[in-house]
Design a protein around this motif. Structure first.
Motif, PDB file in Angstrom:
ATOM      1  N   VAL A 219       0.834  -1.204   0.122  1.00 19.50           N
ATOM      2  CA  VAL A 219       0.033  -0.087   0.042  1.00 19.50           C
ATOM      3  C   VAL A 219       0.813   1.044   0.071  1.00 19.50           C
ATOM      4  O   VAL A 219       1.973   1.213   0.702  1.00 19.50           O
ATOM      5  CB  VAL A 219      -0.680  -0.038   1.313  1.00 19.50           C
ATOM      6  CG1 VAL A 219      -2.029  -1.052   1.293  1.00 19.50           C
ATOM      7  CG2 VAL A 219      -0.291   0.109   2.440  1.00 19.50           C
ATOM      8  N   PRO A 220       0.405   2.191  -0.657  1.00 15.44           N
ATOM      9  CA  PRO A 220       1.175   3.536  -0.773  1.00 15.44           C
ATOM     10  C   PRO A 220       1.569   4.323   0.616  1.00 15.44           C
ATOM     11  O   PRO A 220       2.366   5.045   0.755  1.00 15.44           O
ATOM     12  CB  PRO A 220       0.632   4.391  -1.787  1.00 15.44           C
ATOM     13  CG  PRO A 220      -0.815   3.852  -1.847  1.00 15.44           C
ATOM     14  CD  PRO A 220      -0.750   2.546  -1.540  1.00 15.44           C
ATOM     15  N   GLN A 221       0.375   4.249   1.245  1.00 19.11           N
ATOM     16  CA  GLN A 221       0.335   5.334   2.571  1.00 19.11           C
ATOM     17  C   GLN A 221      -0.806   4.535   3.572  1.00 19.11           C
ATOM     18  O   GLN A 221      -1.431   3.813   3.099  1.00 19.11           O
ATOM     19  CB  GLN A 221       0.065   6.662   2.074  1.00 19.11           C
ATOM     20  CG  GLN A 221      -1.500   6.765   1.433  1.00 19.11           C
ATOM     21  CD  GLN A 221      -1.763   8.052   0.901  1.00 19.11           C
ATOM     22  OE1 GLN A 221      -0.632   9.011   0.527  1.00 19.11           O
ATOM     23  NE2 GLN A 221      -2.870   8.485   0.536  1.00 19.11           N
ATOM     24  N   ALA A 222      -0.878   5.287   4.741  1.00 17.76           N
ATOM     25  CA  ALA A 222      -1.896   4.838   5.773  1.00 17.76           C
ATOM     26  C   ALA A 222      -3.231   5.153   5.141  1.00 17.76           C
ATOM     27  O   ALA A 222      -3.375   6.101   4.476  1.00 17.76           O
ATOM     28  CB  ALA A 222      -1.373   5.353   6.912  1.00 17.76           C
ATOM     29  N   GLY A 223      -4.051   4.347   5.411  1.00 14.48           N
ATOM     30  CA  GLY A 223      -5.610   4.811   5.086  1.00 14.48           C
ATOM     31  C   GLY A 223      -6.321   3.283   4.835  1.00 14.48           C
ATOM     32  O   GLY A 223      -5.812   2.385   5.153  1.00 14.48           O
ATOM     33  N   SER A 253      -7.446  -1.638   7.079  1.00 12.28           N
ATOM     34  CA  SER A 253      -6.850  -0.115   7.213  1.00 12.28           C
ATOM     35  C   SER A 253      -5.358  -0.165   7.481  1.00 12.28           C
ATOM     36  O   SER A 253      -4.740  -1.219   8.383  1.00 12.28           O
ATOM     37  CB  SER A 253      -7.258   0.455   8.405  1.00 12.28           C
ATOM     38  OG  SER A 253      -6.915   1.726   8.658  1.00 12.28           O
ATOM     39  N   ALA A 254      -4.375   0.290   6.589  1.00 11.93           N
ATOM     40  CA  ALA A 254      -2.989   0.261   6.803  1.00 11.93           C
ATOM     41  C   ALA A 254      -2.488   1.306   7.861  1.00 11.93           C
ATOM     42  O   ALA A 254      -3.164   2.358   7.515  1.00 11.93           O
ATOM     43  CB  ALA A 254      -2.375   0.281   5.559  1.00 11.93           C
ATOM     44  N   ILE A 255      -1.597   1.165   8.593  1.00 10.78           N
ATOM     45  CA  ILE A 255      -1.081   1.918   9.690  1.00 10.78           C
ATOM     46  C   ILE A 255       0.527   2.219   9.582  1.00 10.78           C
ATOM     47  O   ILE A 255       1.014   1.245   9.062  1.00 10.78           O
ATOM     48  CB  ILE A 255      -1.450   1.556  11.158  1.00 10.78           C
ATOM     49  CG1 ILE A 255      -1.118   0.190  11.252  1.00 10.78           C
ATOM     50  CG2 ILE A 255      -3.130   1.738  11.158  1.00 10.78           C
ATOM     51  CD1 ILE A 255      -1.459  -0.410  12.710  1.00 10.78           C
TER      52      ILE A 255
END
Length: 281
Positions: A219-223, A253-255
């Protein structure tokens, strides 16, 4: 990262005709440490903008395996809203279960299949087939430290089984999953990743499973993200339809870092369950 579709056959050959919408479940938080959760869910062609509501009787599976429905639920025309207390500590699964769509008739035309329009009669001698979409949407939430019980119990004909705990997906490591069909690893298949605002027809961010059915989703970023699997297969002999097109999604959700988890009070699981049921009355 966005990729050019170099293996179109891999991505589309098993998927069948594109569905009008894709089902998803979105909790208001993936770490409801206050013991309550609110959920929105629906069919969308742009994430996370629901256009059609999902059935309100979706399951809430407790960390110890107890299954119930949400104590407060409202299915609107464009969105479904659910709320529940979470009496146990650990990881819950929110799931629609398998949702069987209506049966459509396809006709062979110019080397491809297309759906018949309403009232249309196929040309004489044309090959026809029937198809039914089976949708399954999942999400996991954890009160306190995540647990594995609900995560490791794969359900559904086409199942996305998280290897990485879905509530501990770090941007730096991604999410490892195993894709299974009828309980067996599904290799050489595509998993499509959707970001907030992506169209469900945009399948350019995909990850291919290996021979063991596994893939690591970066994933490119948190979200918040939706991971979707699509697979087309002959239906069981008693299904009343020729082919089924399975669409399974997992919202996660990525953290950037693992949080510090609060410690649960010393309450036995059965007392936790009964307290939750009593409060939901």
């Amino acid at each position: 990262m966005k990729k050019q579709i170099l293996a179109a056959a891999l991505l589309f050959s098993a998927a069948g005709p594109a569905a009008a919408y894709t089902a998803y479940i979105l909790p208001n938080t993936f770490n409801p440490n206050d013991g309550e959760v609110a959920v929105t869910a629906g069919y969308a062609n742009t994430f996370f903008n629901s256009a059609v509501g999902l059935p309100a009787d979706m399951k809430l599976i407790y960390p110890d395996g107890f299954e119930t429905i949400f104590s407060r639920a409202q299915a609107g025309a464009t969105m479904t809203e659910l709320e529940s207390d979470l009496p146990q500590w650990g990881t819950y699964r929110i799931t629609t279960g398998e949702l069987h769509g209506s049966i459509a008739t396809l006709v062979a035309e110019n080397g491809a299949w297309r759906p018949l329009a309403a009232g249309e009669v196929p040309p004489e001698g044309a090959d026809t087939s029937t198809i039914q979409t089976v949708n399954l949407a999942d999400a996991y939430i954890s009160r306190g430290a995540p647990s594995r019980g609900t995560v490791d119990q794969a359900r559904g004909t086409l199942a996305i089984v998280p290897i990485t705990h879905p509530n501990e997906v770090l941007v730096s490591r991604g999410l490892e999953v195993e894709l299974r069909f009828n309980g067996q690893p599904l290799g050489n298949s595509a998993l499509v990743l959707y970001d907030n605002g992506d169209l469900d027809t945009d399948q350019s961010t995909y990850f291919a499973t290996n021979a063991a059915g596994r893939a690591t989703i970066s994933v490119p970023q948190a979200g918040n993200y939706v991971l979707a699997a699509r697979h087309r297969a002959n239906a069981p002999a008693d299904a009343g339809v020729d082919v089924r097109s399975y669409v399974t999604t997992l919202t996660f959700s990525a953290i950037n870092a693992i949080p510090r988890y609060p410690s649960p009070p010393p309450i036995e699981p059965e007392r936790q369950r009964r307290r939750g049921l009593d409060r939901g009355r």
